[in-house]
Write an enzyme that holds these catalytic residues in place. Structure first.
Site, PDB file in Angstrom:
ATOM      1  N   ILE A  34       3.637 -12.371  23.615  1.00  0.00           N
ATOM      2  CA  ILE A  34       4.738 -12.997  24.204  1.00  0.00           C
ATOM      3  C   ILE A  34       4.649 -14.470  24.686  1.00  0.00           C
ATOM      4  O   ILE A  34       5.989 -15.182  24.695  1.00  0.00           O
ATOM      5  CB  ILE A  34       5.021 -12.020  25.505  1.00  0.00           C
ATOM      6  CG1 ILE A  34       6.457 -11.945  25.925  1.00  0.00           C
ATOM      7  CG2 ILE A  34       4.044 -12.716  26.703  1.00  0.00           C
ATOM      8  CD1 ILE A  34       6.780 -11.111  27.176  1.00  0.00           C
ATOM      9  N   ASN A  93     -11.076 -12.611  24.117  1.00  0.00           N
ATOM     10  CA  ASN A  93     -11.826 -13.055  25.425  1.00  0.00           C
ATOM     11  C   ASN A  93     -12.234 -11.975  26.313  1.00  0.00           C
ATOM     12  O   ASN A  93     -11.677 -10.995  26.410  1.00  0.00           O
ATOM     13  CB  ASN A  93     -10.462 -13.960  26.409  1.00  0.00           C
ATOM     14  CG  ASN A  93      -9.810 -14.925  25.404  1.00  0.00           C
ATOM     15  OD1 ASN A  93     -10.736 -15.836  24.993  1.00  0.00           O
ATOM     16  ND2 ASN A  93      -8.574 -15.262  25.561  1.00  0.00           N
ATOM     17  N   GLU A 101      -7.157 -12.382  30.517  1.00  0.00           N
ATOM     18  CA  GLU A 101      -6.157 -12.196  31.563  1.00  0.00           C
ATOM     19  C   GLU A 101      -5.767 -10.661  31.752  1.00  0.00           C
ATOM     20  O   GLU A 101      -5.484 -10.281  32.766  1.00  0.00           O
ATOM     21  CB  GLU A 101      -5.124 -13.350  31.140  1.00  0.00           C
ATOM     22  CG  GLU A 101      -5.208 -14.595  31.381  1.00  0.00           C
ATOM     23  CD  GLU A 101      -3.966 -15.587  30.986  1.00  0.00           C
ATOM     24  OE1 GLU A 101      -3.079 -14.905  30.451  1.00  0.00           O
ATOM     25  OE2 GLU A 101      -4.277 -16.674  30.785  1.00  0.00           O
ATOM     26  N   VAL A 102      -5.633 -10.033  30.621  1.00  0.00           N
ATOM     27  CA  VAL A 102      -5.347  -8.706  30.649  1.00  0.00           C
ATOM     28  C   VAL A 102      -6.652  -7.933  30.284  1.00  0.00           C
ATOM     29  O   VAL A 102      -7.403  -7.963  29.237  1.00  0.00           O
ATOM     30  CB  VAL A 102      -4.212  -8.276  29.477  1.00  0.00           C
ATOM     31  CG1 VAL A 102      -3.813  -6.944  29.435  1.00  0.00           C
ATOM     32  CG2 VAL A 102      -2.867  -9.195  29.436  1.00  0.00           C
ATOM     33  N   HIS A 106      -8.639  -6.552  23.639  1.00  0.00           N
ATOM     34  CA  HIS A 106      -7.361  -7.233  22.519  1.00  0.00           C
ATOM     35  C   HIS A 106      -8.122  -8.390  21.903  1.00  0.00           C
ATOM     36  O   HIS A 106      -8.998  -9.041  22.414  1.00  0.00           O
ATOM     37  CB  HIS A 106      -5.966  -7.672  23.199  1.00  0.00           C
ATOM     38  CG  HIS A 106      -6.118  -8.470  24.325  1.00  0.00           C
ATOM     39  ND1 HIS A 106      -6.227  -8.251  25.647  1.00  0.00           N
ATOM     40  CD2 HIS A 106      -6.119 -10.059  24.279  1.00  0.00           C
ATOM     41  CE1 HIS A 106      -6.783  -9.292  26.387  1.00  0.00           C
ATOM     42  NE2 HIS A 106      -6.454 -10.251  25.735  1.00  0.00           N
TER      43      HIS A 106
HETATM   44  P1  AMP Z   1      -6.116 -12.987  27.325  1.00  0.00           P
HETATM   45  O1  AMP Z   1      -6.232 -14.346  28.110  1.00  0.00           O
HETATM   46  O2  AMP Z   1      -6.969 -13.007  26.146  1.00  0.00           O
HETATM   47  O3  AMP Z   1      -6.136 -11.599  28.173  1.00  0.00           O
HETATM   48  O4  AMP Z   1      -4.764 -12.835  26.709  1.00  0.00           O
HETATM   49  C1  AMP Z   1      -3.551 -11.981  27.090  1.00  0.00           C
HETATM   50  C2  AMP Z   1      -2.635 -12.347  26.169  1.00  0.00           C
HETATM   51  O5  AMP Z   1      -1.502 -11.653  26.482  1.00  0.00           O
HETATM   52  C3  AMP Z   1      -1.966 -13.682  26.456  1.00  0.00           C
HETATM   53  O6  AMP Z   1      -2.047 -14.397  25.318  1.00  0.00           O
HETATM   54  C4  AMP Z   1      -0.336 -13.209  26.887  1.00  0.00           C
HETATM   55  O7  AMP Z   1       0.468 -14.322  26.547  1.00  0.00           O
HETATM   56  C5  AMP Z   1      -0.214 -12.010  26.288  1.00  0.00           C
HETATM   57  N1  AMP Z   1       0.619 -11.051  26.913  1.00  0.00           N
HETATM   58  C6  AMP Z   1       0.738 -10.859  28.062  1.00  0.00           C
HETATM   59  N2  AMP Z   1       1.803  -9.965  28.581  1.00  0.00           N
HETATM   60  C7  AMP Z   1       2.328  -9.918  27.197  1.00  0.00           C
HETATM   61  C8  AMP Z   1       3.432  -9.044  26.620  1.00  0.00           C
HETATM   62  N3  AMP Z   1       4.003  -8.148  27.742  1.00  0.00           N
HETATM   63  N4  AMP Z   1       3.613  -8.863  25.491  1.00  0.00           N
HETATM   64  C9  AMP Z   1       3.015  -9.579  24.640  1.00  0.00           C
HETATM   65  N5  AMP Z   1       1.925 -10.154  25.063  1.00  0.00           N
HETATM   66  C10 AMP Z   1       1.717 -10.401  26.232  1.00  0.00           C
END
Ligand code: AMP
Length: 120
Positions: A34, A93, A101-102, A106
């Site tokens: 996103i 990550n 972050e998530v 991924h």
């Molecule tokens: P990380 O820091 O490796 O956990 O990356 C999480 C990624 O998820 C970040 O690059 C965000 O921009 C991406 N992200 C968060 N919410 C969404 C969403 N709803 N759709 C697509 N990507 C997302």
């Protein structure tokens, strides 16, 4: 770490939040990030509930693991950035120091231009 069923990627997998889908099969979903950090920025996630790479490699089924890594390469081909083209970077990550972050495993796929320094 206990898997949080309410993380944003779990919601995408349940169809509660939309995504710009690139590819999907029985094991994985791939969609555009996103907040793209490069010209092309895709994500690949397993459909199973895994917090991060360590969790996946310890608790995932062999088939899930194989299909997941194959799908990263497949998505790069779909995006025309594979090694047959100009190439790409993939990274995952993990945890606080990794900047995750998530909390759903991924892999990021970056390409479409020179990605730059490995770590900045
Ligand atoms: P990380 O820091 O490796 O956990 O990356 C999480 C990624 O998820 C970040 O690059 C965000 O921009 C991406 N992200 C968060 N919410 C969404 C969403 N709803 N759709 C697509 N990507 C997302």
């Amino acid at each position: 770490m206990v898997y949080d069923k309410n993380n944003i990627f779990a919601k995408i997998l349940r169809g509660e939040i939309p995504c710009k889908k690139i590819y999907e099969n029985e094991y994985v979903l791939s969609f555009y990030d996103i907040n793209p950090q490069r010209k092309i920025h895709a994500l690949v996630i397993p459909k199973g509930s895994y917090v991060d790479l360590d969790d996946f490699l310890i608790n995932g089924k062999e088939r899930e693991i194989i299909e997941f890594f194959k799908s990263i390469s497949h998505v790069a081909k779909l995006l025309k950035i594979s090694s047959r083209n100009e190439g790409y970077r993939t990274l995952s990550n993990i945890g606080v120091n990794g900047g995750q972050e998530v909390p759903h495993l991924h892999f990021h796929i970056f390409g479409g231009e020179k990605v730059g320094k490995m770590v900045s």
